[in-house]
Scaffold this active site. Structure first.
Site, PDB file in Angstrom:
ATOM      1  CG  PHE A  20      -2.033  -0.970   1.157  1.00 38.25           C
ATOM      2  CD1 PHE A  20      -3.282  -0.558   0.700  1.00 38.25           C
ATOM      3  CD2 PHE A  20      -1.849  -2.307   1.508  1.00 38.25           C
ATOM      4  CE1 PHE A  20      -4.328  -1.475   0.598  1.00 38.25           C
ATOM      5  CE2 PHE A  20      -2.887  -3.221   1.404  1.00 38.25           C
ATOM      6  CZ  PHE A  20      -4.130  -2.804   0.953  1.00 38.25           C
TER       7      PHE A  20
ATOM      8  CD  GLN B 285      -2.628   0.389   4.637  1.00 35.32           C
ATOM      9  OE1 GLN B 285      -1.430   0.215   4.780  1.00 35.32           O
ATOM     10  NE2 GLN B 285      -3.159   1.592   4.529  1.00 35.32           N
TER      11      GLN B 285
ATOM     12  CE1 TYR C  86       6.313  -4.815   0.345  1.00 34.69           C
ATOM     13  CE2 TYR C  86       8.062  -3.838   1.671  1.00 34.69           C
ATOM     14  CZ  TYR C  86       7.651  -4.490   0.527  1.00 34.69           C
ATOM     15  OH  TYR C  86       8.579  -4.829  -0.440  1.00 34.69           O
TER      16      TYR C  86
END
Ligand SMILES: NC(=O)c1ccc[n+]([C@@H]2O[C@H](COP(=O)([O-])OP(=O)(O)OC[C@H]3O[C@@H](n4cnc5c(N)ncnc54)[C@H](OP(=O)(O)O)[C@@H]3O)[C@@H](O)[C@H]2O)c1
Length: 285
Positions: free
Chosen positions: A93, A104, A192
């Site tokens: 993202f 996310q 992430y």
């Protein structure tokens, strides 16, 4: 003997496409561009053909078990095995994304971690002796360890961690984020980074599991490509071809080199990450 074959996931553009380019030039066998979108995949093939390179194409969405199953069937039928697997498909993202953190967390882990796990679970039985497996992870993963509570970080570094325990940890991150208490439980605010830490830890877990395998000389490693200018990170300083150097090196490690094995690499060098505080001197994406 069947023809050798290499598969690169998420290779219609960016670093994945550059890994295919490097393999087409140096790998002795067929090289597959795979993409979740057939049109984008075929376009990549056309672009590489203009460079006089001749990869093949197969559809692959790493978040779809059906799609993974079709690729497995295709490889079994047409090649009777697999020699190189590069798990490159990934997403991040943007830092200004307005998507809720819970979304996310779920979407990042589904693609970057569980997608890799599902591809490996399906395709590892096809690996022939001397196969090479590479996960394109990120130094963001080791950074995420640094932002984690010490007890939690210890679990990722444990030398007895199993794949089911790692899957459970990754699922715990998503459920803790959804419940709003991930920080209290030691997780970083970083989907992430956590997903890429999962890919790095997975490498060590798979290497240990492979130790008892009868197939000789299968090497499994992961790496960070560096900061590469792609759609994911347009400000990167490396070109995709430069970013592909370490993954392509790992994908084509000569027969019986023995090492690196089960390691995390950047710039073709092992990055120690299992020791507290090691491998974290890098700014996150
Ligand atoms: N760029 C960097 O600086 C950097 C740094 C560290 C690590 N990495 C890692 O390097 C890898 C490649 O990234 P990149 O920079 O080349 O990014 P990119 O240009 O955005 O390429 C990502 C690739 O993954 C594919 N993909 C996304 N979701 C997928 C799915 N569900 N199934 C199959 N393919 C999927 C994309 O396909 P679509 O075109 O269909 O979206 C695309 O081909 C990623 O794993 C990334 O995390 C990149």
């Amino acid at each position: 003997m069947s023809k050798r074959v290499a598969v690169v996931t998420g290779s219609n553009k960016g670093i994945g496409l550059a890994i295919v380019r490097a393999l087409c030039k140096n790998f002795d066998g067929d090289v597959f561009v795979t993409a979740r979108d057939e049109g984008r995949g075929q376009q990549a093939i056309k672009d590489l053909e203009k460079e006089n390179l001749h990869p093949k194409f197969h559809q692959l969405d790493v978040t779809s078990k059906e799609s993974i199953g079709k690729l497995k069937e295709f490889l079994e039928k047409n090649y009777g095995g697999l020699d190189v697997l590069v798990n490159n498909a990934g997403m991040a993202f943007k830092s200004n994304s307005t998507a809720p953190f819970s979304e996310q967390a779920e979407v990042s882990l589904a693609c970057n971690y569980f997608g890799t796990v599902d591809v490996c679970d399906a395709l590892f039985p096809l690996l022939r002796p001397h196969s090479r497996v590479v996960h394109v992870a990120s130094r963001a993963g080791t950074m995420a360890l640094g932002y984690m509570g010490k007890e939690l970080a210890k679990k990722f570094r444990s030398s007895t961690l199993t794949q089911s325990e790692l899957n459970a940890l990754m699922n715990q991150f998503v459920s803790d984020v959804k419940a709003g208490h991930h920080k209290a439980n030691g997780w970083p605010d970083w989907a992430y980074g956590t997903s890429k830490l999962g890919a790095i830890a997975l490498t060590a877990v798979q290497f240990r599991a492979m130790a008892g395998d009868s197939r000789e000389d299968i090497l499994i490693n992961c790496c960070c490509p560096g900061l590469v200018a792609t759609d994911m990170f347009p400000k990167g300083s490396k070109t995709p071809d430069q970013g592909a150097e370490t993954p392509a090196y790992l994908a084509m490690l000569p027969v019986n080199t023995g090492k690196p094995q089960g390691e995390f690499l950047g710039e073709k060098k092992v990055i120690p990450w299992l020791t507290d505080g090691a491998g974290m001197s890098f700014k996150p994406l």
